[in-house]
Design a protein around this motif. Structure first.
Motif, PDB file in Angstrom:
ATOM      1  N   TYR A   5       0.833  -1.200   0.000  1.00  0.00           N
ATOM      2  CA  TYR A   5       0.000   0.000   0.000  1.00  0.00           C
ATOM      3  C   TYR A   5       0.870   1.254   0.000  1.00  0.00           C
ATOM      4  N   SER A   6       0.398   2.290  -0.715  1.00  0.00           N
ATOM      5  CA  SER A   6       1.053   3.591  -0.653  1.00  0.00           C
ATOM      6  C   SER A   6       0.047   4.742  -0.621  1.00  0.00           C
ATOM      7  N   LEU A   7      -1.191   4.460  -0.299  1.00  0.00           N
ATOM      8  CA  LEU A   7      -2.177   5.534  -0.202  1.00  0.00           C
ATOM      9  C   LEU A   7      -1.686   6.618   0.745  1.00  0.00           C
ATOM     10  N   GLY A   8      -1.854   7.864   0.341  1.00  0.00           N
ATOM     11  CA  GLY A   8      -1.379   8.974   1.154  1.00  0.00           C
ATOM     12  C   GLY A   8      -2.139   9.155   2.444  1.00  0.00           C
ATOM     13  N   GLU A   9      -3.364   8.594   2.518  1.00  0.00           N
ATOM     14  CA  GLU A   9      -4.185   8.708   3.720  1.00  0.00           C
ATOM     15  C   GLU A   9      -4.710   7.318   4.063  1.00  0.00           C
ATOM     16  N   ARG A  10      -3.992   6.625   4.945  1.00  0.00           N
ATOM     17  CA  ARG A  10      -4.335   5.248   5.283  1.00  0.00           C
ATOM     18  C   ARG A  10      -3.939   4.974   6.726  1.00  0.00           C
ATOM     19  N   PHE A  11      -4.417   3.871   7.271  1.00  0.00           N
ATOM     20  CA  PHE A  11      -3.912   3.426   8.562  1.00  0.00           C
ATOM     21  C   PHE A  11      -4.082   1.925   8.685  1.00  0.00           C
ATOM     22  N   ILE A  12      -3.265   1.337   9.558  1.00  0.00           N
ATOM     23  CA  ILE A  12      -3.341  -0.088   9.836  1.00  0.00           C
ATOM     24  C   ILE A  12      -3.747  -0.256  11.291  1.00  0.00           C
ATOM     25  N   ARG A  13      -4.608  -1.246  11.527  1.00  0.00           N
ATOM     26  CA  ARG A  13      -5.134  -1.499  12.873  1.00  0.00           C
ATOM     27  C   ARG A  13      -4.755  -2.919  13.291  1.00  0.00           C
ATOM     28  N   GLU A  68      -3.200   1.453  16.365  1.00  0.00           N
ATOM     29  CA  GLU A  68      -3.457   2.038  15.048  1.00  0.00           C
ATOM     30  C   GLU A  68      -2.272   2.905  14.649  1.00  0.00           C
ATOM     31  N   ILE A  69      -1.808   2.712  13.414  1.00  0.00           N
ATOM     32  CA  ILE A  69      -0.691   3.498  12.889  1.00  0.00           C
ATOM     33  C   ILE A  69      -1.176   4.207  11.636  1.00  0.00           C
ATOM     34  N   TYR A  70      -1.242   5.528  11.713  1.00  0.00           N
ATOM     35  CA  TYR A  70      -1.780   6.357  10.637  1.00  0.00           C
ATOM     36  C   TYR A  70      -0.662   6.945   9.792  1.00  0.00           C
ATOM     37  N   HIS A  71      -0.897   6.972   8.484  1.00  0.00           N
ATOM     38  CA  HIS A  71      -0.031   7.719   7.564  1.00  0.00           C
ATOM     39  C   HIS A  71      -0.927   8.717   6.846  1.00  0.00           C
ATOM     40  N   THR A  72      -0.685  10.003   7.077  1.00  0.00           N
ATOM     41  CA  THR A  72      -1.447  11.059   6.409  1.00  0.00           C
ATOM     42  C   THR A  72      -0.451  12.025   5.782  1.00  0.00           C
ATOM     43  N   TYR A  73       0.053  11.659   4.613  1.00  0.00           N
ATOM     44  CA  TYR A  73       1.049  12.437   3.896  1.00  0.00           C
ATOM     45  C   TYR A  73       2.291  12.651   4.759  1.00  0.00           C
ATOM     46  N   GLN A  74       2.530  13.830   5.278  1.00  0.00           N
ATOM     47  CA  GLN A  74       3.750  14.046   6.063  1.00  0.00           C
ATOM     48  C   GLN A  74       3.586  13.674   7.539  1.00  0.00           C
ATOM     49  N   GLN A  75       2.371  13.392   7.962  1.00  0.00           N
ATOM     50  CA  GLN A  75       2.127  13.107   9.370  1.00  0.00           C
ATOM     51  C   GLN A  75       2.024  11.609   9.638  1.00  0.00           C
ATOM     52  N   TYR A 119       3.501  -3.964   5.441  1.00  0.00           N
ATOM     53  CA  TYR A 119       3.448  -3.857   6.897  1.00  0.00           C
ATOM     54  C   TYR A 119       3.997  -5.135   7.537  1.00  0.00           C
ATOM     55  N   CYS A 120       4.777  -4.954   8.604  1.00  0.00           N
ATOM     56  CA  CYS A 120       5.387  -6.077   9.319  1.00  0.00           C
ATOM     57  C   CYS A 120       5.251  -5.846  10.827  1.00  0.00           C
ATOM     58  N   PHE A 121       5.331  -6.929  11.586  1.00  0.00           N
ATOM     59  CA  PHE A 121       5.399  -6.823  13.044  1.00  0.00           C
ATOM     60  C   PHE A 121       6.220  -7.985  13.571  1.00  0.00           C
ATOM     61  N   GLY A 122       6.713  -7.854  14.809  1.00  0.00           N
ATOM     62  CA  GLY A 122       7.516  -8.930  15.373  1.00  0.00           C
ATOM     63  C   GLY A 122       7.801  -8.725  16.841  1.00  0.00           C
ATOM     64  N   ILE A 134      -5.513  -8.060  11.767  1.00  0.00           N
ATOM     65  CA  ILE A 134      -4.859  -6.924  11.114  1.00  0.00           C
ATOM     66  C   ILE A 134      -5.809  -6.393  10.049  1.00  0.00           C
ATOM     67  N   THR A 135      -6.014  -5.084  10.053  1.00  0.00           N
ATOM     68  CA  THR A 135      -6.885  -4.461   9.054  1.00  0.00           C
ATOM     69  C   THR A 135      -6.207  -3.211   8.525  1.00  0.00           C
ATOM     70  N   VAL A 136      -6.118  -3.082   7.206  1.00  0.00           N
ATOM     71  CA  VAL A 136      -5.605  -1.864   6.579  1.00  0.00           C
ATOM     72  C   VAL A 136      -6.795  -1.091   6.021  1.00  0.00           C
ATOM     73  N   LEU A 137      -6.871   0.183   6.343  1.00  0.00           N
ATOM     74  CA  LEU A 137      -8.018   0.998   5.945  1.00  0.00           C
ATOM     75  C   LEU A 137      -7.563   2.279   5.262  1.00  0.00           C
ATOM     76  N   SER A 138      -8.340   2.697   4.294  1.00  0.00           N
ATOM     77  CA  SER A 138      -8.167   4.021   3.706  1.00  0.00           C
ATOM     78  C   SER A 138      -8.936   5.029   4.549  1.00  0.00           C
ATOM     79  N   GLN A 139      -8.414   6.246   4.639  1.00  0.00           N
ATOM     80  CA  GLN A 139      -9.117   7.289   5.379  1.00  0.00           C
ATOM     81  C   GLN A 139     -10.224   7.942   4.554  1.00  0.00           C
ATOM     82  N   LYS A 140     -10.279   7.625   3.250  1.00  0.00           N
ATOM     83  CA  LYS A 140     -11.322   8.160   2.372  1.00  0.00           C
ATOM     84  C   LYS A 140     -11.708   7.095   1.356  1.00  0.00           C
ATOM     85  N   ASN A 141     -12.907   7.226   0.800  1.00  0.00           N
ATOM     86  CA  ASN A 141     -13.294   6.406  -0.350  1.00  0.00           C
ATOM     87  C   ASN A 141     -14.255   7.198  -1.216  1.00  0.00           C
TER      88      ASN A 141
END
Length: 327
Positions: A5-13, A68-75, A119-122, A134-141
């Motif tokens: 994934y590379s969506l600019g507004e996404r998060f993983i739960r 939850e880990i959010y990626h919102t462009y630079q944030q 995404y990885c974890f350990g 594990i769920t990956v979500l877009s912040q918009k649709n």
């Protein structure tokens, strides 16, 4: 997780449970971004430089948690919530891009990874780490516009924060009447776009899909056609842009292929090469439009990431070539 994934507004739960001595990492597979949950010291951390941490005294081995880990462009934002009590804490960090590279750096601000790719974890230390879901979500649709590309379409990685709103992707998205989003990945080619668009577009959905790809090589008429046909199959309208000028002039042949495919499918596209060239002819790069990246001893002097001037000119060109996206 074997999905990219590379969506600019996404998060993983993550739905998780920890032991009292757990030290766990939740990160990108490239290692450019890492979150640590440390129950030994009761700390939640983003491994930036310097590291950002916050106490999580309420986290224990008895309860279950949502991380939850959010990626919102630079944030980047991280939130951990106790499912039994509802108590939570969160930390955030903002990437402040360098502009250029080496002698071309114009900003020495704070750096945070873009959470690239997978995404990885350990479990680093301790008795156990249980991840139940594990769920990956877009912040918009249901978007009006979704932009795909390489690092040129990922200005959040290199633009200084003070000027980020003047990057070309943000200028376009801020003028769209409706929701929009970008999906850029530095260093990628059309091969990676073909992979990740299948993980993103069918779920996010967009009226228009704008693609600006080819600066890193890899394009072919066959691959561009495959990409266009996939977008059409998703009931979206493809927009295939010319890539901007660069110092090695590889954009010239790339843009000839792009034009062939545009004509083949009767597509619209933006001539970004014209507004980033010295004589507005799409040939020699106008260095004043690009950040200077100094890779002395390897690639040399690079000029292919649009700065504020180049971004404004690229945005203005979209008003000429593809005004329909703003209607």
């Amino acid at each position: 997780m074997d999905k990219y994934y590379s969506l600019g507004e996404r998060f993983i739960r993550y739905h998780a449970k920890f032991s009292d001595n757990t030290i766990a990492t939740f990160q990108s597979n490239t290692g450019d971004f890492k979150v640590l949950v440390n129950l030994r010291e009761h700390l939640l951390s983003i491994e930036s430089d310097p590291e950002i941490s916050k106490k999580i005294e309420f986290v224990n081995s008895k309860d279950e948690y949502i991380l939850e880990i959010y990626h919102t462009y630079q944030q980047a934002k991280v939130k951990i919530t106790n499912l039994s009590t509802g108590q939570y804490t969160e930390i955030e960090a903002v990437n402040d891009g360098p502009g250029g590279h080496g002698a071309g750096v114009i900003n020495t601000g704070f750096r945070v990874g873009m959470q690239h790719d997978y995404y990885c974890f350990g479990l680093l230390e301790g008795d156990f780490l249980l991840v139940k879901q594990i769920t990956v979500l877009s912040q918009k649709n249901d978007l009006v516009l979704l932009l795909y590309g390489d690092s040129i379409t990922e200005p959040e990685s290199y633009f200084p924060t003070d000027n980020y709103g003047e990057s070309w992707t943000q200028l376009i998205m801020n003028h769209i009447k409706g929701k929009s989003m970008s999906s850029g990945r530095g260093g990628c080619t059309i091969n990676e776009v073909l992979i990740r668009i299948k993980n993103e577009l069918p779920y996010v959905k967009s009226k228009f899909v704008m693609v600006t790809i080819g600066t890193n090589g890899g394009n072919s008429i066959e691959k561009l056609s495959e990409l266009v046909e996939y977008i059409l199959a998703q009931n979206a309208i493809p927009i295939l842009n010319n890539i901007p000028c660069n110092e090695s002039q590889t954009h010239i042949e790339v843009n000839k292929q792009i034009e062939i495919v545009r004509q083949k499918y009767k597509l619209k596209g933006c001539r970004f090469d014209l507004v980033t060239s010295l004589n507005q002819d799409g040939l020699q790069v106008d260095k004043s439009c690009m950040f200077h990246e100094d890779y002395s001893g390897s690639w040399g002097q690079i000029y292919h990431h649009p700065n504020v001037k180049g971004s404004i000119q690229m945005f203005i060109r979209t008003l000429i070539d593809i005004p329909k996206i703003y209607q």
